[in-house]
Enzyme design. Sequence first.
Site, PDB file in Angstrom:
ATOM      1  N   ASP A 282     -34.162  13.334 -19.340  1.00  0.00           N
ATOM      2  CA  ASP A 282     -34.594  11.992 -19.686  1.00  0.00           C
ATOM      3  C   ASP A 282     -34.781  11.962 -21.206  1.00  0.00           C
ATOM      4  OD1 ASP A 282     -35.410   9.368 -19.719  1.00  0.00           O
ATOM      5  OD2 ASP A 282     -36.884   9.583 -18.113  1.00  0.00           O
TER       6      ASP A 282
HETATM    7  C1  BGC Z   1     -36.174   6.247 -19.054  1.00  0.00           C
HETATM    8  C2  BGC Z   1     -34.857   6.501 -18.353  1.00  0.00           C
HETATM    9  C3  BGC Z   1     -33.741   5.842 -19.110  1.00  0.00           C
HETATM   10  C4  BGC Z   1     -33.734   6.372 -20.532  1.00  0.00           C
HETATM   11  C5  BGC Z   1     -32.633   5.785 -21.388  1.00  0.00           C
HETATM   12  C6  BGC Z   1     -36.118   6.588 -20.529  1.00  0.00           C
HETATM   13  O1  BGC Z   1     -37.223   6.064 -21.174  1.00  0.00           O
HETATM   14  O2  BGC Z   1     -37.195   6.974 -18.432  1.00  0.00           O
HETATM   15  O3  BGC Z   1     -34.922   6.016 -17.041  1.00  0.00           O
HETATM   16  O4  BGC Z   1     -32.517   6.062 -18.474  1.00  0.00           O
HETATM   17  O5  BGC Z   1     -34.973   6.058 -21.134  1.00  0.00           O
HETATM   18  O6  BGC Z   1     -32.887   4.480 -21.719  1.00  0.00           O
END
Ligand code: BGC
Length: 747
Positions: A282
């Site tokens: 993530d």
């Molecule tokens: C989120 C993810 C997301 C990523 C990219 C993170 O803050 O937890 O679910 O895919 O950002 O935007």
Amino acid sequence: MDSTPCLRPKTLVAFSILALSVALLPASAQSDQVPWMNPSLSPDERATMVVKEMTIDEKVSLLHGTGMKDLSPISPLARDSNGGAGYVVGIPRLGIPAIQMSDAAYGVRSSGENGRYSTALPSNLGAAASWDLDAGYEYGALIGRELRAQGYNMSLGGGVNLAREPRNGRTFEYMGEDPILAGRMIGSVIRGTQAQHVIGDIKHYALNDQESGRNAVNVHIDKRSMRESDLLAFEVGIREGHPAAVMCSYNRVNGDYACENRYLLTDVLKKDWNFKGFVLSDWQGTHSAAKASAAGLDHEEPGEIFFGGTMKEAVQSGRVPMAEVDEHVHRILRSMFACGVIDDPPQKSVVDVVGGFEVSRNIAEHSIVLLSNKNSQLPLDASKLHSIAVIGAHADVGMISGAGSAQVDPPGGNAIMPPGKGGTKWQDHIWFPTSPLKTIRAKTPAAKVQFDPGTDSSSAAALAKSADVAIVFSYQWESEEMDLDSLSLPEHQDDLIAAVAAANPHPIVVLETGSSVTMPWAGQVSGILEAWYAGSQGAEAVANVIFGDVNPSAKLPITFPRSEADLPHRGIVKPPHESTTHGEPDAWKKIAPGLPAFQTAYDEGLKVGYKWYDAEKKEVLFPFGYGLSYSTYSYSGFRVTPVGPPGGNVRLNFTVTNTSNRAGVEIAEVYAALPAAAAEPPKRLVGWSRVKLNPAESKEVVVEIDPRYLSIFNADRNTWQLLPGDYTFLVGGSSRNLPLKESVSLK
Ligand code: BGC
């Protein structure tokens, strides 16, 4: 289990595609020196060939993104990004395209700021309420088509964290509280997306069940509980959907960060589940190079704090073996080949707006749950109504949507803002321009339909008093990076509903929520509809249900408790100050090495959702699996037969009858109570069937139960076990209404 990601039928790979791919290569590569462009070879063979040709710099370039504002330094190479959350440079010399990733939970993100258009589907939780695997596939397919049309070749959707804690602010992005329902539904979504030749993703692996302090929290849970609940949702989703990518989560699990957790990434995911795709962190969930790499992390997002220059040095100094890097690279390349993003790269094109509306409305209609319908108040008969009061929740202009990285931008901007503002801001309340007031007016041309914003209860009550029917729209807004303070409707909406209910004899409440909500007024209203976050065509779908053009069939994928006091935990554990970074400039510098941990214990263990309320013998407001229809159904004639040798499927035969004069769909649910020696909660969902029935029609239904769904996880032996003993199967229309019951002894 063989979780080969993104397998495609061979017929999809035409020779013309091969010709096209090779044509994109520089002249030097357009020869038989690039045998990996032969699509008749397996993705693994092709990836192996490419890896052999790569320099260490090329290998490392595939192991990370190119940065993102506030989360990591931005590389100059990011200029070629398509505007999505992640961008991985390609290797033109070898014919390997860039990976353009976009968030795509209920539609493609950031279309506003990129000057594009995306359809908003109902929230993922809404889709789960359909219990409809075909609808799940259509959901994913629409996302895949729109990703490609916007120039992306990878989805960051696929959220399937279990609703262990309904106050989790991302509950709307997930598929509810049951691992089998959630896993099967997300598997269908992923299949739909990947069938469009887009790399699919499942996330956030694992146990990211609260947003508060998500970069620091350490979740404690025993192995058996996690394997049978949160991890099972992933296991089923991966087995059925074959996602090419798994996104590991921000939090720690039993001590180690999820993205450097060997148990999660290697022992379970890559070994036990035989996952062949790649693991990406993530956004800022990577906290080391050597440890994370050895644990099984293949790719860092969004930048290269650890998996860029640091990784190269680690390889050169022998701290990370080259073979490990080769494996990461192999997994990424084989996923690209397997999903078709090399043979069939996306071409930007115009999104099919009308087609998207159709899909979105259809899924919304399958997702709206009829929770209460006293005296068959619904559906409303438009010809008999002279006046209707529509109250609250900006129902004159729109319906609410879920925020954070899932946010889809409404065309023309937020429905309650001045027009012309395309993009959305992080954690804004965004209302989609789908107006219930307009769709209700369209259904009732002869009636006087008036709107009250609901900000002043007495004015709303006065309007309600003057109308034949009062329809109150109410919302609960959710977002990533925050949790709900409570399950009560915000902004005094409980008081508003109570005031309207006191003034009008036929109040109907339409809920637009991301999770369960408490309803102190439930006994005072005639009808309650749960519309979730209903997407681009929510108002059409709601009006079609209210006026009977659509007979509701959806069932709750999450329990609605009577009160928060009945939840397993009093509240979500909040992070101490040192474990947060709110609003700090360059917060990533503090997050990267790891924030001080704080602890959360999921000591309810196996008892997630309805399993908790069953085990604790608690009454609920609306149980898991509950949902009314304008039809009524009865169940009869139950037979349970083990099929084949011991350890095989169990076949259930029963009959469902439509006892009304209206055609409808009944979701017949099957639960199993395991032998006492299993020491399980009272029952678990093991299967279901959506049964379409004409008026007065009966159908015999056959549901085959996979023995894996009857098994328990033996943590000492690290294996699933089907215990010998008596299994009781229960069938009916909700987890608390199961008229059929039959036991069978399994060996
Ligand atoms: C989120 C993810 C997301 C990523 C990219 C993170 O803050 O937890 O679910 O895919 O950002 O935007």
